[in-house]
Design a protein around this motif. Structure first.
Motif, PDB file in Angstrom:
ATOM      1  N   VAL A 127     -17.492  -4.852  -0.988  1.00  0.00           N
ATOM      2  CA  VAL A 127     -16.105  -4.996  -0.538  1.00  0.00           C
ATOM      3  C   VAL A 127     -15.252  -5.623  -1.637  1.00  0.00           C
ATOM      4  CG1 VAL A 127     -14.575  -6.080   1.145  1.00  0.00           C
ATOM      5  CG2 VAL A 127     -16.781  -5.174   1.882  1.00  0.00           C
ATOM      6  N   LEU A 128     -15.814  -6.601  -2.343  1.00  0.00           N
ATOM      7  CA  LEU A 128     -15.090  -7.229  -3.449  1.00  0.00           C
ATOM      8  C   LEU A 128     -14.762  -6.212  -4.534  1.00  0.00           C
ATOM      9  CD1 LEU A 128     -14.020  -9.736  -4.947  1.00  0.00           C
ATOM     10  CD2 LEU A 128     -16.345 -10.075  -5.840  1.00  0.00           C
ATOM     11  N   VAL A 129     -15.751  -5.388  -4.900  1.00  0.00           N
ATOM     12  CA  VAL A 129     -15.509  -4.348  -5.911  1.00  0.00           C
ATOM     13  C   VAL A 129     -14.421  -3.398  -5.427  1.00  0.00           C
ATOM     14  CG1 VAL A 129     -16.502  -2.368  -7.112  1.00  0.00           C
ATOM     15  CG2 VAL A 129     -17.812  -4.480  -6.916  1.00  0.00           C
ATOM     16  N   ALA A 130     -14.504  -3.009  -4.156  1.00  0.00           N
ATOM     17  CA  ALA A 130     -13.496  -2.097  -3.609  1.00  0.00           C
ATOM     18  C   ALA A 130     -12.093  -2.686  -3.734  1.00  0.00           C
ATOM     19  CB  ALA A 130     -13.817  -1.794  -2.143  1.00  0.00           C
ATOM     20  N   LEU A 131     -11.968  -3.974  -3.480  1.00  0.00           N
ATOM     21  CA  LEU A 131     -10.652  -4.604  -3.526  1.00  0.00           C
ATOM     22  C   LEU A 131     -10.147  -4.789  -4.954  1.00  0.00           C
ATOM     23  CD1 LEU A 131     -11.010  -7.293  -0.710  1.00  0.00           C
ATOM     24  CD2 LEU A 131      -9.796  -5.106  -0.609  1.00  0.00           C
ATOM     25  N   ILE A 132     -11.022  -5.272  -5.856  1.00  0.00           N
ATOM     26  CA  ILE A 132     -10.558  -5.494  -7.226  1.00  0.00           C
ATOM     27  C   ILE A 132     -10.359  -4.194  -7.975  1.00  0.00           C
ATOM     28  CG2 ILE A 132     -11.561  -7.796  -7.365  1.00  0.00           C
ATOM     29  CD1 ILE A 132     -13.848  -6.669  -8.986  1.00  0.00           C
ATOM     30  N   PHE A 133     -10.938  -3.104  -7.454  1.00  0.00           N
ATOM     31  CA  PHE A 133     -10.618  -1.780  -7.996  1.00  0.00           C
ATOM     32  C   PHE A 133      -9.330  -1.260  -7.370  1.00  0.00           C
ATOM     33  CE2 PHE A 133     -10.466   2.777  -7.966  1.00  0.00           C
ATOM     34  CZ  PHE A 133     -10.944   3.150  -9.209  1.00  0.00           C
ATOM     35  N   SER A 134      -9.275  -1.265  -6.052  1.00  0.00           N
ATOM     36  CA  SER A 134      -8.191  -0.595  -5.341  1.00  0.00           C
ATOM     37  C   SER A 134      -6.836  -1.236  -5.577  1.00  0.00           C
ATOM     38  CB  SER A 134      -8.483  -0.581  -3.838  1.00  0.00           C
ATOM     39  OG  SER A 134      -9.680   0.092  -3.565  1.00  0.00           O
ATOM     40  N   ILE A 135      -6.784  -2.566  -5.587  1.00  0.00           N
ATOM     41  CA  ILE A 135      -5.481  -3.229  -5.667  1.00  0.00           C
ATOM     42  C   ILE A 135      -4.784  -2.981  -7.003  1.00  0.00           C
ATOM     43  CG2 ILE A 135      -4.358  -5.497  -5.706  1.00  0.00           C
ATOM     44  CD1 ILE A 135      -6.275  -6.303  -3.423  1.00  0.00           C
ATOM     45  N   PRO A 136      -5.415  -3.231  -8.174  1.00  0.00           N
ATOM     46  CA  PRO A 136      -4.701  -2.909  -9.414  1.00  0.00           C
ATOM     47  C   PRO A 136      -4.509  -1.420  -9.622  1.00  0.00           C
ATOM     48  CG  PRO A 136      -6.936  -3.657  -9.898  1.00  0.00           C
ATOM     49  CD  PRO A 136      -6.693  -3.904  -8.441  1.00  0.00           C
ATOM     50  N   TYR A 137      -5.493  -0.617  -9.186  1.00  0.00           N
ATOM     51  CA  TYR A 137      -5.390   0.831  -9.370  1.00  0.00           C
ATOM     52  C   TYR A 137      -4.253   1.397  -8.538  1.00  0.00           C
ATOM     53  CZ  TYR A 137      -7.457   5.337 -10.690  1.00  0.00           C
ATOM     54  OH  TYR A 137      -7.702   6.567 -11.244  1.00  0.00           O
ATOM     55  N   LEU A 138      -4.155   0.944  -7.293  1.00  0.00           N
ATOM     56  CA  LEU A 138      -3.034   1.345  -6.450  1.00  0.00           C
ATOM     57  C   LEU A 138      -1.721   0.813  -7.004  1.00  0.00           C
ATOM     58  CD1 LEU A 138      -1.764   2.480  -3.866  1.00  0.00           C
ATOM     59  CD2 LEU A 138      -2.522   0.419  -2.668  1.00  0.00           C
ATOM     60  N   GLY A 139      -1.767  -0.395  -7.547  1.00  0.00           N
ATOM     61  CA  GLY A 139      -0.562  -0.984  -8.106  1.00  0.00           C
ATOM     62  C   GLY A 139       0.050  -0.152  -9.217  1.00  0.00           C
ATOM     63  N   ILE A 140      -0.802   0.415 -10.092  1.00  0.00           N
ATOM     64  CA  ILE A 140      -0.251   1.207 -11.195  1.00  0.00           C
ATOM     65  C   ILE A 140       0.378   2.498 -10.685  1.00  0.00           C
ATOM     66  CG2 ILE A 140      -1.913   0.238 -12.830  1.00  0.00           C
ATOM     67  CD1 ILE A 140      -3.402   2.864 -12.811  1.00  0.00           C
ATOM     68  N   GLN A 141      -0.179   3.067  -9.593  1.00  0.00           N
ATOM     69  CA  GLN A 141       0.430   4.276  -9.044  1.00  0.00           C
ATOM     70  C   GLN A 141       1.821   3.961  -8.476  1.00  0.00           C
ATOM     71  OE1 GLN A 141      -1.631   6.708  -9.771  1.00  0.00           O
ATOM     72  NE2 GLN A 141      -3.327   5.299 -10.151  1.00  0.00           N
ATOM     73  N   LEU A 142       1.905   2.860  -7.766  1.00  0.00           N
ATOM     74  CA  LEU A 142       3.181   2.512  -7.135  1.00  0.00           C
ATOM     75  C   LEU A 142       4.231   2.151  -8.173  1.00  0.00           C
ATOM     76  CD1 LEU A 142       1.826   0.411  -4.132  1.00  0.00           C
ATOM     77  CD2 LEU A 142       2.494   2.821  -4.160  1.00  0.00           C
ATOM     78  N   ARG A 143       3.806   1.429  -9.232  1.00  0.00           N
ATOM     79  CA  ARG A 143       4.771   1.075 -10.265  1.00  0.00           C
ATOM     80  C   ARG A 143       5.252   2.311 -11.009  1.00  0.00           C
ATOM     81  NH1 ARG A 143       3.333  -2.920 -15.129  1.00  0.00           N
ATOM     82  NH2 ARG A 143       3.239  -0.987 -16.335  1.00  0.00           N
ATOM     83  N   ALA A 144       4.353   3.253 -11.226  1.00  0.00           N
ATOM     84  CA  ALA A 144       4.752   4.493 -11.902  1.00  0.00           C
ATOM     85  C   ALA A 144       5.791   5.246 -11.089  1.00  0.00           C
ATOM     86  CB  ALA A 144       3.521   5.372 -12.139  1.00  0.00           C
ATOM     87  N   SER A 145       5.654   5.248  -9.771  1.00  0.00           N
ATOM     88  CA  SER A 145       6.655   5.920  -8.940  1.00  0.00           C
ATOM     89  C   SER A 145       8.008   5.228  -9.065  1.00  0.00           C
ATOM     90  CB  SER A 145       6.191   5.942  -7.476  1.00  0.00           C
ATOM     91  OG  SER A 145       6.125   4.632  -6.941  1.00  0.00           O
ATOM     92  N   GLY A 146       7.987   3.897  -9.176  1.00  0.00           N
ATOM     93  CA  GLY A 146       9.238   3.175  -9.388  1.00  0.00           C
ATOM     94  C   GLY A 146       9.886   3.519 -10.713  1.00  0.00           C
ATOM     95  N   PHE A 147       9.053   3.614 -11.794  1.00  0.00           N
ATOM     96  CA  PHE A 147       9.563   4.036 -13.101  1.00  0.00           C
ATOM     97  C   PHE A 147      10.294   5.378 -12.995  1.00  0.00           C
ATOM     98  CE2 PHE A 147       6.140   1.667 -15.728  1.00  0.00           C
ATOM     99  CZ  PHE A 147       7.009   0.607 -15.919  1.00  0.00           C
ATOM    100  N   LEU A 148       9.592   6.322 -12.373  1.00  0.00           N
ATOM    101  CA  LEU A 148      10.115   7.686 -12.309  1.00  0.00           C
ATOM    102  C   LEU A 148      11.466   7.732 -11.608  1.00  0.00           C
ATOM    103  CD1 LEU A 148       9.490  10.769 -12.703  1.00  0.00           C
ATOM    104  CD2 LEU A 148       8.645  10.713 -10.358  1.00  0.00           C
ATOM    105  N   PHE A 149      11.549   7.121 -10.438  1.00  0.00           N
ATOM    106  CA  PHE A 149      12.781   7.208  -9.671  1.00  0.00           C
ATOM    107  C   PHE A 149      13.893   6.367 -10.287  1.00  0.00           C
ATOM    108  CE2 PHE A 149      10.180   9.465  -6.867  1.00  0.00           C
ATOM    109  CZ  PHE A 149      10.984  10.106  -5.948  1.00  0.00           C
TER     110      PHE A 149
END
Length: 661
Positions: A127-149
């Motif tokens: 579960v720890l691996v899932a979280l430390i992977f998912s949170i920054p990885y998801l974060g970069i996707q969301l920030r990229a969408s902000g850049f684009l728009f």
């Protein structure tokens, strides 16, 4: 309102309507926890092929990857081989995990590993691996969408405001519909992702003036000053080549990035490329992909996804169209130094959108390259700007949605149900799964708001954590020698080693980031696997091995290679090692010059730099290798023997970790 902004909102509204439709449909279909978390094990062939492809190649492929090719040249373009490296992990592990999930009724990898090792500690670590992977990885996707728009709406929406607003719909359809909704939305997102990259590549090539002009521009970009022996642009490798068309050697014994002895001629040495791709193998070894495996109706989609959709189709798109986007931007006005020296080779269409910014000189601006390329169509085809924006948004949300859904499931099943509410009903599990999705997105948005690292490299940190799951997957799928103690200590050591060789921890250490031009994934797996093997050798126990053999005897009975092909196992090892050594490892240094002198464009055998021709050659050979492993060696084909389920959902029985299955 600007025409492109109107079209942008029109296409986004249509796309969001589709997402919400599947969110509602998924919610109505999810009667049980299994339905919600793994789509009732009913994901179909084409849905998985497209959805898994979208999940593997996402916003950092669409947005960040071309920017680093622009910055570092073809030496970084070797990273495009992740089209093969990512599904290579799937070839090794997905089929066998599907078989175990079907047999024993696992919904999360934490359940699988806890049952296999008879340990709740490994469940918590997963579960720890899932979280430390998912949170920054998801974060970069969301920030990229902000850049684009931010770019495409002419700053109407700031980056931070944009990414927070764009996250709302993702939360709605993921939290409501679970993995079934994610899978069906991802299917369309895969098409939008690949199609968008191709269209932007074609637009870039058109504005450059065609392949001939592209070749002329590359020849000028990579010139060496005859008086100083230094590259006119970028840096010079130790062999005297431009860093844009040559890797700087096999290895460099520098302390690492951020130290006084930083690498010469670029960081992408042979071993850096190899170990970076090792990190990217972590995408399909993450706990999320284990849940994707469990959710399939059968293993039938695994091989076509790994070989044809990923290695062949996405591989070609990255090797050709993404490379054109990254390198081609130098000849469209993004590189002011090149434009000043060779104005006749530049079609300065990017000047207005960039407002005078030189991407090479502006920290972090490489992530803005693709939005600027899309912006070029604002006057001539505003409708296409809107469509490409949705392609980018789909690319960024595809991976994020999958990791939101699966991480929420692991929080619910592996923590809440195991330790707090053991008799949680299906309704309670779905409720807490949805709350988990919301919490994970909020955490990811906080990371994205505060991080200034490049999108692709930030993603590299996340996948390096995911790669640390390899020893545990090797144990449960292939090698009963590895014990609970060895795998647990190894995993903890691997996570620490990754942290201390990435920006987050390396800034406090004398060796800097990526010591000896070896990616943090390598340092993590070196500590991880070494300790796992050593400690396993010291902690062998006959009772525990007997329990582990319940899994391995089942796998041998159902997944063993046909007798007539067992003699090919040494050949499979040799082919794989040769490909990794020469295609993406130390041997890739040959590609600098084998198809022509890098400093003399007239000597280029195929009219393109030798390094690019070498990459295309080994991409084609890599597709062949993947076919050989997935199909001929039967690593991803349907088992010859039917898998009979012992439990539909192992969480519905009282699981006793002290007794063998």
């Amino acid at each position: 309102m600007d025409a492109k902004v109107v079209w942008l909102f029109v296409f986004v509204a249509l796309y969001w309507s589709y997402c919400i439709f599947w969110g509602i449909k998924g919610a109505l279909s999810a009667r049980t926890a299994s339905d919600y978390f793994i789509a009732g094990r009913q994901i179909s062939l084409w849905v998985f092929i497209l959805a898994a492809t979208a999940t593997s190649f996402s916003g950092w492929t669409f947005m960040g990857h071309p920017g680093l090719i622009y910055r570092d040249g073809f030496q970084y373009a070797y990273a495009s081989f992740y089209a093969i490296a990512i599904p290579f992990t799937g070839v090794l592990f997905l089929k066998r995990q599907w078989m175990l999930g079907k047999r024993f009724g696992f919904i999360t990898p934490g359940e699988m590993l806890a049952y296999y090792f008879r340990s709740d500690l490994i469940r918590i670590l997963v579960v720890l691996v899932a979280l430390i992977f998912s949170i920054p990885y998801l974060g970069i996707q969301l920030r990229a969408s902000g850049f684009l728009f931010n770019v495409l709406t002419d700053n109407m929406l700031g980056t931070t405001v944009g990414m927070w607003l764009l996250s709302i719909v993702v939360i709605i359809y993921v939290a409501s519909g679970g993995l079934r909704a994610v899978a069906h939305v991802d299917s369309v997102q895969a098409i939008l992702l690949g199609g968008g990259i191709v269209v932007i590549g074609i637009v870039t090539l058109h504005d450059i003036g065609g392949l001939s002009r592209l070749s002329d521009g590359i020849a000028a970009l990579t010139q060496i000053d005859p008086n100083t022996g230094k590259a006119l642009f970028g840096t010079t490798t130790p062999d005297g080549y431009s860093s844009y068309i040559a890797i700087p050697g096999v290895i460099q014994f520098s302390a690492g990035l951020g130290t006084d002895s930083a690498p010469t001629g670029g960081i992408w040495t042979g071993v850096m490329i190899l170990t970076y791709l090792m990190g990217l193998m972590g995408v399909q070894s993450t706990p999320a992909f284990s849940m994707w495996a469990f959710g399939n109706r059968s293993p039938e989609p695994f091989a076509p996804q790994q070989v044809w959709a990923s290695a062949m189709v996405i591989g070609f798109i990255l090797m050709f169209f993404t490379a054109i986007q990254g390198i081609g931007a130098h000849f469209l006005g993004a590189d002011t130094e090149f434009m000043a020296r060779y104005p006749e080779l530049v079609n300065n269409v990017m000047a207005t959108g960039l407002a005078g910014i030189d991407l090479l000189q502006s920290e972090g601006q490489g992530d803005m390259l693709v939005p600027q390329l899309v912006y070029l169509l604002s006057e001539t085809a505003p409708w296409l700007v809107g469509l490409l924006a949705v392609c980018a948004l789909a690319a960024m949300q595809s991976t994020g949605a999958a990791y939101m859904s699966t991480a929420g499931g692991m929080l619910t099943r592996d923590l809440l149900k195991r330790f707090i509410i053991p008799n949680a009903s299906h309704g309670q599990q779905k409720l807490y799964g949805r709350l988990g999705v919301v919490l994970i997105v909020i955490a990811a948005l906080m990371v994205a708001t505060t991080s200034n690292d490049a999108l692709v490299l930030m993603g590299g940190l996340a996948v390096a954590y995911g790669f640390q799951m390899w020893p545990s997957l090797i144990a449960v799928c292939w090698w009963p020698f590895l014990t609970r103690q060895g795998v647990v200590v190894g995993l903890i050591a691997g996570l620490i080693a990754v942290t201390l060789t990435e920006n987050i921890g390396a800034q406090y250490m004398p060796w800097g980031r990526w010591p000896l031009t070896l990616h943090s994934a390598f340092w993590g797996i070196l500590c991880n696997l070494s300790l796992a093997i050593i400690i396993s050798a010291l902690t062998q126990n006959s009772d525990e091995r007997e329990h582990r053999m319940v899994f391995h005897n089942f796998l041998r009975d159902h997944a063993s290679l046909s007798v007539g092909k067992r003699g090919l196992i040494p050949a499979a090892w040799i082919i794989t090692l040769i490909w990794f050594f020469f295609g993406v490892g130390p041997g890739a240094v040959i590609g600098n010059w084998i198809f022509g002198d890098p400093t003399n464009a007239a000597d280029w055998t195929f009219g393109i730099p030798s390094i690019w021709a070498w990459q295309l050659l080994w991409w084609a050979l890599g597709v062949g290798m993947m076919w050989f492993l997935a199909y001929h060696m039967e690593l991803s084909t349907v088992p010859h023997k039917e898998v009979v389920a012992l439990h539909e959902d192992i969480g519905d029985i009282q699981l006793d970790l002290d007794k063998p299955g």
